[in-house]
Design an enzyme around this catalytic site. Sequence first.
Site, PDB file in Angstrom:
ATOM      1  N   HIS A  16       0.827  -1.204   0.000  1.00  0.00           N
ATOM      2  CA  HIS A  16       0.000   0.000   0.000  1.00  0.00           C
ATOM      3  C   HIS A  16       0.865   1.260   0.000  1.00  0.00           C
ATOM      4  O   HIS A  16       1.270   1.770   1.040  1.00  0.00           O
ATOM      5  CB  HIS A  16      -0.902  -0.009   1.235  1.00  0.00           C
ATOM      6  CG  HIS A  16      -1.999   1.001   1.217  1.00  0.00           C
ATOM      7  ND1 HIS A  16      -3.208   0.789   1.835  1.00  0.00           N
ATOM      8  CD2 HIS A  16      -2.087   2.237   0.666  1.00  0.00           C
ATOM      9  CE1 HIS A  16      -3.986   1.845   1.663  1.00  0.00           C
ATOM     10  NE2 HIS A  16      -3.310   2.736   0.960  1.00  0.00           N
ATOM     11  N   TYR A  55       2.112   6.718  -5.179  1.00  0.00           N
ATOM     12  CA  TYR A  55       3.034   7.494  -6.001  1.00  0.00           C
ATOM     13  C   TYR A  55       2.166   8.395  -6.870  1.00  0.00           C
ATOM     14  O   TYR A  55       1.276   7.907  -7.575  1.00  0.00           O
ATOM     15  CB  TYR A  55       3.920   6.566  -6.833  1.00  0.00           C
ATOM     16  CG  TYR A  55       4.828   5.697  -5.989  1.00  0.00           C
ATOM     17  CD1 TYR A  55       5.108   6.037  -4.656  1.00  0.00           C
ATOM     18  CD2 TYR A  55       5.391   4.537  -6.487  1.00  0.00           C
ATOM     19  CE1 TYR A  55       5.929   5.248  -3.873  1.00  0.00           C
ATOM     20  CE2 TYR A  55       6.220   3.744  -5.706  1.00  0.00           C
ATOM     21  CZ  TYR A  55       6.482   4.100  -4.401  1.00  0.00           C
ATOM     22  OH  TYR A  55       7.299   3.309  -3.623  1.00  0.00           O
ATOM     23  N   ARG A  56       2.383   9.671  -6.811  1.00  0.00           N
ATOM     24  CA  ARG A  56       1.434  10.642  -7.343  1.00  0.00           C
ATOM     25  C   ARG A  56       1.535  10.860  -8.853  1.00  0.00           C
ATOM     26  O   ARG A  56       0.807  11.671  -9.411  1.00  0.00           O
ATOM     27  CB  ARG A  56       1.633  11.982  -6.636  1.00  0.00           C
ATOM     28  CG  ARG A  56       1.621  11.909  -5.100  1.00  0.00           C
ATOM     29  CD  ARG A  56       0.337  11.380  -4.552  1.00  0.00           C
ATOM     30  NE  ARG A  56       0.255  11.538  -3.081  1.00  0.00           N
ATOM     31  CZ  ARG A  56      -0.773  11.172  -2.357  1.00  0.00           C
ATOM     32  NH1 ARG A  56      -1.807  10.587  -2.929  1.00  0.00           N
ATOM     33  NH2 ARG A  56      -0.778  11.350  -1.048  1.00  0.00           N
ATOM     34  N   ASN A  94      -4.878   6.055  -7.270  1.00  0.00           N
ATOM     35  CA  ASN A  94      -5.396   7.430  -7.286  1.00  0.00           C
ATOM     36  C   ASN A  94      -4.386   8.399  -7.894  1.00  0.00           C
ATOM     37  O   ASN A  94      -3.746   9.207  -7.226  1.00  0.00           O
ATOM     38  CB  ASN A  94      -5.880   7.882  -5.897  1.00  0.00           C
ATOM     39  CG  ASN A  94      -4.944   7.533  -4.772  1.00  0.00           C
ATOM     40  OD1 ASN A  94      -4.013   6.758  -4.941  1.00  0.00           O
ATOM     41  ND2 ASN A  94      -5.188   8.115  -3.621  1.00  0.00           N
ATOM     42  N   HIS A 130     -10.324   0.655   0.727  1.00  0.00           N
ATOM     43  CA  HIS A 130     -10.392   1.732   1.721  1.00  0.00           C
ATOM     44  C   HIS A 130     -11.814   1.708   2.270  1.00  0.00           C
ATOM     45  O   HIS A 130     -12.757   2.060   1.568  1.00  0.00           O
ATOM     46  CB  HIS A 130     -10.092   3.064   1.037  1.00  0.00           C
ATOM     47  CG  HIS A 130     -10.203   4.266   1.914  1.00  0.00           C
ATOM     48  ND1 HIS A 130      -9.111   5.008   2.276  1.00  0.00           N
ATOM     49  CD2 HIS A 130     -11.280   4.865   2.497  1.00  0.00           C
ATOM     50  CE1 HIS A 130      -9.501   6.014   3.036  1.00  0.00           C
ATOM     51  NE2 HIS A 130     -10.820   5.949   3.185  1.00  0.00           N
ATOM     52  N   ASN A 148      -6.039   9.436   7.143  1.00  0.00           N
ATOM     53  CA  ASN A 148      -7.350   8.801   7.008  1.00  0.00           C
ATOM     54  C   ASN A 148      -7.169   7.299   6.793  1.00  0.00           C
ATOM     55  O   ASN A 148      -6.585   6.903   5.792  1.00  0.00           O
ATOM     56  CB  ASN A 148      -8.112   9.410   5.830  1.00  0.00           C
ATOM     57  CG  ASN A 148      -9.565   8.970   5.791  1.00  0.00           C
ATOM     58  OD1 ASN A 148     -10.061   8.345   6.717  1.00  0.00           O
ATOM     59  ND2 ASN A 148     -10.240   9.280   4.704  1.00  0.00           N
ATOM     60  N   ASP A 159       0.888   2.696   3.771  1.00  0.00           N
ATOM     61  CA  ASP A 159       0.000   3.739   3.250  1.00  0.00           C
ATOM     62  C   ASP A 159       0.800   5.025   3.029  1.00  0.00           C
ATOM     63  O   ASP A 159       0.340   6.129   3.332  1.00  0.00           O
ATOM     64  CB  ASP A 159      -1.196   3.982   4.183  1.00  0.00           C
ATOM     65  CG  ASP A 159      -2.277   4.867   3.557  1.00  0.00           C
ATOM     66  OD1 ASP A 159      -2.221   5.107   2.331  1.00  0.00           O
ATOM     67  OD2 ASP A 159      -3.163   5.334   4.292  1.00  0.00           O
ATOM     68  N   GLY A 214      -2.922  12.392   5.155  1.00  0.00           N
ATOM     69  CA  GLY A 214      -1.834  11.536   4.682  1.00  0.00           C
ATOM     70  C   GLY A 214      -0.538  11.709   5.443  1.00  0.00           C
ATOM     71  O   GLY A 214      -0.215  12.790   5.937  1.00  0.00           O
TER      72      GLY A 214
END
Length: 423
Positions: free
Chosen positions: A59, A62-63, A93, A178, A276, A303, A322
């Site tokens: 989990h 990576y943006r 995401n 999630h 979260n 996460d 986050g």
Amino acid sequence: MKRLIANGRILENGRLTDRDILIEDGRIKKIASNIGRNGVDDVIDARHNFVSPGLVDVHVHYRQPGQEQKETIKTGSMAAAHGGFTTVCAMPNVTPAPDSPANIAQLIKLNQTDGVVHIKQYATITTNRGGDELVDFPALKKAGAFAFSNDGNGIQKSSTMYEAMQQAAKLNMAIVEHVQDDALTYQGVLNEGAASRLGLKEMPWVSETAQVARDVILAEATGVHYHVCHASSRHTVAVIRAAKKAGINVTAEVTPHHLLLSDEAIKTDDPYYKMNPPLRGEDDRQALIEGLLDGTIDMIATDHAPHTKVDKAGSIATASFGITGSETAFNMLYTKFVKAGIFTLAQLINWMAIKPAAVFKMADAGTLETGRPADLAIFDLDHSHQIKESDYLSKGVNTPFTGETVYGNTVMTLVAGKIVYKN
């Protein structure tokens, strides 16, 4: 190429034992005492250090693509290597989301090109990770999807989750979720205790546990492998325990921060403590530890969720959710739990390498065995160091663990016998 890791200590039958490890063409050729150096091209002296199977994290975030200012595949994977991870599983995401064969194929190619560790890629459950339009599950599996998740968003409609589980079960693929009923979050940001102290909105534990309860029933009906992301509440642990006892195919993860911290740690309005699900009460934290120890919770996953300093500025009320975790997970957990006698080193490696690989059927990850890929991490268990922001390789520095004095510093990480991180 032949590479020898000499004089290291490995776990054998739960005990640290001195061994050499011979690596040839990216695989472990031999594990024994006093392996000769004839024909060896490179010798790594691991004297007094612990040589572990490379850690496995199911989990991470990576943006890239879409939010490269927060993290890229390169910086995220470098951070993973810094933490001793050699296999990670990237959540979907990003923009565009991996919700079609073309999108996920492009992302997998990026992972392979830019990543310094093995990166397995999640596909979404629904189009663009929202709404109720299911993706083409068979096509995404064929395109290389590791599993299916809408992480960051809980599936709100029961029929959507039921039908997704039916599709995934037919393909022998996991639904990794999630768990969050949005109607029960009340737009909250903290657990009850911290919310009350700081005058902020509460996110009740029922928002998590109610959806887990729904989903385990649907998992029983469909037979799917259902995996619970970042369990945070003692009530969630109880539901998972009962589901396992009933024979339902459910597994679960817990994060380092939920093991290490309760909401009692939040003394001021500090957004670095905003995640979260939120940090819960001390009784919840103890239940998570107990859940790991009794097998209710299967593994630890970070996460890892990097943000810019701007994203994490201001108040908990408005900052992004986050916390980063790749670079602090092993050393914090080793220091606070293994050195404290709560966990054994063997248990920690089981939860951070062996078990995640086994649960998700990663045949070549999480093991240190002859014939397997030489995915290894070398840790210094004997000397302390201070976690410094300047040492992070991630773009994200959003963690409250900066400044902690810890043991278990990563000395070196190897992927297929290649050095990808060296202190």
